[in-house]
Design a protein around this motif. Structure first.
Motif, PDB file in Angstrom:
ATOM      1  N   PHE A  38       0.834  -1.104  -0.042  1.00 20.76           N
ATOM      2  CA  PHE A  38      -0.019  -0.012   0.027  1.00 20.76           C
ATOM      3  C   PHE A  38       0.886   1.249  -0.069  1.00 20.76           C
ATOM      4  N   PHE A  39       2.176   1.265   0.846  1.00 27.62           N
ATOM      5  CA  PHE A  39       2.651   2.389   1.048  1.00 27.62           C
ATOM      6  C   PHE A  39       3.435   2.785  -0.235  1.00 27.62           C
TER       7      PHE A  39
ATOM      8  N   LEU B  62       0.965   4.420  -2.598  1.00 27.39           N
ATOM      9  CA  LEU B  62       0.515   5.644  -2.154  1.00 27.39           C
ATOM     10  C   LEU B  62       1.328   6.512  -2.427  1.00 27.39           C
TER      11      LEU B  62
ATOM     12  N   GLN C  57      -5.254  -1.575  -4.063  1.00 28.05           N
ATOM     13  CA  GLN C  57      -5.179  -1.411  -2.724  1.00 28.05           C
ATOM     14  C   GLN C  57      -5.353   0.172  -2.625  1.00 28.05           C
TER      15      GLN C  57
ATOM     16  N   LEU D 250      -9.269   0.892  -3.088  1.00 26.84           N
ATOM     17  CA  LEU D 250      -9.842   0.610  -1.992  1.00 26.84           C
ATOM     18  C   LEU D 250     -10.234   1.811  -1.307  1.00 26.84           C
ATOM     19  N   ARG D 251      -8.896   2.339  -1.018  1.00 29.96           N
ATOM     20  CA  ARG D 251      -8.565   3.525  -0.301  1.00 29.96           C
ATOM     21  C   ARG D 251      -9.418   4.730  -0.624  1.00 29.96           C
TER      22      ARG D 251
ATOM     23  N   ILE E 267     -13.395   4.474   0.164  1.00 29.05           N
ATOM     24  CA  ILE E 267     -13.397   4.694   1.474  1.00 29.05           C
ATOM     25  C   ILE E 267     -13.599   6.210   1.502  1.00 29.05           C
TER      26      ILE E 267
ATOM     27  N   LEU F 199     -18.172  -1.746  -0.952  1.00 32.78           N
ATOM     28  CA  LEU F 199     -16.675  -1.824  -0.482  1.00 32.78           C
ATOM     29  C   LEU F 199     -16.333  -2.873   0.018  1.00 32.78           C
TER      30      LEU F 199
ATOM     31  N   SER G  83     -13.468  -5.304  -1.514  1.00 32.98           N
ATOM     32  CA  SER G  83     -12.257  -6.040  -0.754  1.00 32.98           C
ATOM     33  C   SER G  83     -12.271  -7.304  -0.860  1.00 32.98           C
TER      34      SER G  83
END
Lengths: 321, 290
Positions: free
Chosen positions: B224-225, B228, B240, B243-244, B247, B258, B262
């Motif tokens: 994710f990092f 991102l 990933q 999904l963020r 939200i 969601l 997921s």
């Protein structure tokens, strides 16, 4: 011309060892000598190490003594960043406290659950592989955003946990939006992923010779005594390995806190993991110098923890050579 | 080794040991169910109408509806189809890069002699301990200057430079277990190190290569990092990141969509787990035990 993979006449050359193989690669190898060949193999890693690891690590050490916003060139600031971190940064203190609490709670609990379940599974049960697979699954899924999303719902005010509690007549709080409980939902998420240390414990338990237990039983040692006097001492190398790996991992945790707090580390910094704070400083406020100083402090904290583990290992880890 | 079973049965009467094994199984089954309950609940929630999600703790929806899947799939400006393609491209390239670059380095460390070998090997092990935060910012500056930010290059190119040293370590351990006589025989036949690597070591190392491939796929898929930081435009997002954004975009309103996305994001991981369970579990057990 020879093709790169299969030089012509290779089969003949292989059959008669006196003929030196031809072809581009063979010629290259001869020209470089055997250590030259080794450096050809090493080249991708070596280049990566210098360009992406060692160089950047040194540069970030330099940046940690500067003010740098990506747009203007870095401006030397001496010890300013470190001084502010040490004396005048409440968010830093919060993030250290949150991270240490998380590490010191989640690692021992996770290892205890992992060891307990591994011992239960080590009794020669039928269906071991199925149980092992089920318990391992959360470790595999746990670091994804999807599971963090699920956790957000589980521990929400109107989430699944509270619905279950309502069934037995308890009105639960909103676990993730209360600063007193938010961090513990992350600890539970970490413990839920006990599968991979469990597998390592299982492999370790199988190395313990059965006749030791038999001898202990003959001498009338109770189960508890067998655990404290045989299982645990014999397993200390594995405990040590798991503890070091899990501790380093716990220090680096990021995704769960980011998703559950919506990137803020809230409520009231209660889930502000160190890595999350560093991310905010670097990519939220573009204080790259300050964030570099934070990164070096993280490195020092992890190095101290690891050094302490290795030094203390002499007194509690048993190696039977 | 002595026989375990004989030793146990002579101590305990037959029926007591049966009772004990039933109790252990009951405990383990209950615990397994508790562990999996959240995931199963999310799976069932993805087939429920949104208004039912928060009122029900049961695993069986009162009415099954698949609407949330298309709703989630097209819930953002860019569809999840694009996110899945992006994630898959990054993951597959990372697997290729990791397996190729790490096996080359591991071969040098395990099989060749060269000056400074122990020095480099120690540094390689040292990078295992190094938190990536220390290199994060200069790497970002570097990729920014190369014009690579907002492309997949910062996520993929480092893999071709063996920056995941863990896999080198894993492969070195495995290569060392292959009998040296095989290399020596090949060398006597005039094989260059490259041919020994390609024709002797790699074919004998398929289990460790597969383990490394699967783990790099899983880690990249879940990462994710990295995305991102490096991916800014939604067209390039991974699952990933998608999904963020979901939200952020829909807030609390579209839980079933969601959850549906997921579940889909976990599917590749789950499938790999089903098919390669043995390799994954052995991989963990052997690296732990050396």
């Amino acid at each position: 011309m020879s093709s790169p993979t299969e030089p012509p006449g290779y089969a003949a050359a292989a059959a008669t060892p006196l003929i030196v193989p031809t072809g581009r690669r063979a010629r290259l190898t001869r020209a470089l000598g055997s250590s030259g060949a080794a450096y050809v193999f090493l080249f991708p890693w070596l280049a990566g190490f210098l360009i992406l690891t060692a160089g950047p690590a040194l540069y970030s050490l330099y940046l940690s003594f500067t003010d740098y916003d990506l747009i203007n060139p870095p401006r030397w600031a001496g010890m300013d960043n470190y001084m502010r971190i040490a004396t005048n940064d409440p968010k830093f203190q919060d993030s250290v406290r949150v991270t240490l609490t998380f590490v010191l709670l989640s690692v021992p609990l996770k290892l205890a659950v992992a060891l307990g379940v591994a011992m239960l599974l080590n009794r020669g049960l039928r269906g071991l592989t199925i149980y092992r697979a089920i318990f391992y699954l959360p470790s595999l899924l746990g670091t994804s955003v999807a599971i963090a999303v699920l956790w957000r719902q589980l521990f929400a005010g109107d989430g699944l946990i509270n619905n279950l509690l309502l069934g037995i007549g308890i009105q639960g709080p909103s676990w993730i939006s209360s600063p007193d409980t938010a961090l513990y939902t992350l600890v539970i998420l970490a413990i839920w992923q006990f599968g991979s240390p469990m597998i390592i414990f299982l492999a370790g338990l199988r190395q313990i010779p059965v006749d030791i237990y038999e001898a202990a039983r003959m001498d009338g040692a109770s189960k508890a005594r067998q655990f404290w006097r045989i299982t645990l001492p014999m397993l200390t190398p594995v405990v040590f390995f798991n503890a070091v790996v899990q501790t380093i991992d716990a220090f680096k945790a990021f995704t769960s806190a980011f998703i559950i707090s919506g990137g803020t580390g809230g409520p009231i910094n209660s889930t502000l993991f160190y890595t999350l704070y560093l991310y905010q400083e670097a990519f939220g406020y573009f204080r790259m110098g300050y964030a570099s100083a934070l990164a070096w402090i993280l490195l020092i904290i992890i190095a101290l923890f690891t050094a302490f583990s290795f030094l203390s290992a002499r007194y509690w880890v048993h190696y039977d050579d | 080794m002595t026989d375990v079973r004989a030793a146990e049965t002579e101590q305990e009467p037959q029926d007591r040991s049966i009772l004990r094994s039933i109790l252990t199984h009951a405990l383990l089954i209950a615990f397994s169910f508790a562990m999996l309950y959240p995931i199963l609940w999310m799976l069932s929630a993805s087939f429920r109408p949104t208004d039912e999600i928060f009122s029900s703790t049961s695993l069986i929806p009162s009415q099954v509806q698949v609407r949330s899947y298309p709703e989630g799939w097209f819930g953002l400006r860019v569809s999840f189809g694009q996110f899945f393609v992006n994630s898959m491209v990054i993951a597959v390239l990372s697997v290729i890069g990791n397996v190729a670059a790490c096996s080359l380095a591991a071969f040098a460390f395990a099989r060749l002699n060269f000056p400074w070998k122990n020095f480099w090997f120690a540094l390689m092990l040292g990078t295992l301990m190094l938190p990536y935060h220390v290199t994060l910012i200069p790497q970002y500056v570097l990729f920014l200057n190369l014009g690579w930010v907002d492309t997949i290059l910062p996520l993929v190119v480092p893999k071709f430079m063996a920056t995941d040293a863990f896999f080198i370590f894993l492969m070195v351990q495995f290569f060392r277990g292959i009998p040296k006589e095989l290399d020596e025989a090949a060398r006597m036949d005039g094989c260059s190190p490259f041919r020994i690597y390609w024709k002797v070591i790699l074919p004998l190392s398929l289990p460790v290569l597969a383990t490394a491939a699967i783990f790099s796929f899983l880690w990249t898929w879940d990462d994710f990092f990295g995305p991102l930081i490096y991916l800014n435009s939604m067209e390039d997002y991974t699952v990933q990141l998608g999904l963020r954004s979901f939200i952020d975009a829909t807030g609390q309103s579209n839980w079933s969509g969601l959850f549906a996305m997921s579940i889909l994001s976990l599917l590749p991981v789950f499938l790999l787990f089903i098919f390669f369970q043995r390799l994954l579990i052995d991989g963990i057990a052997t690296t732990g035990m050396k």
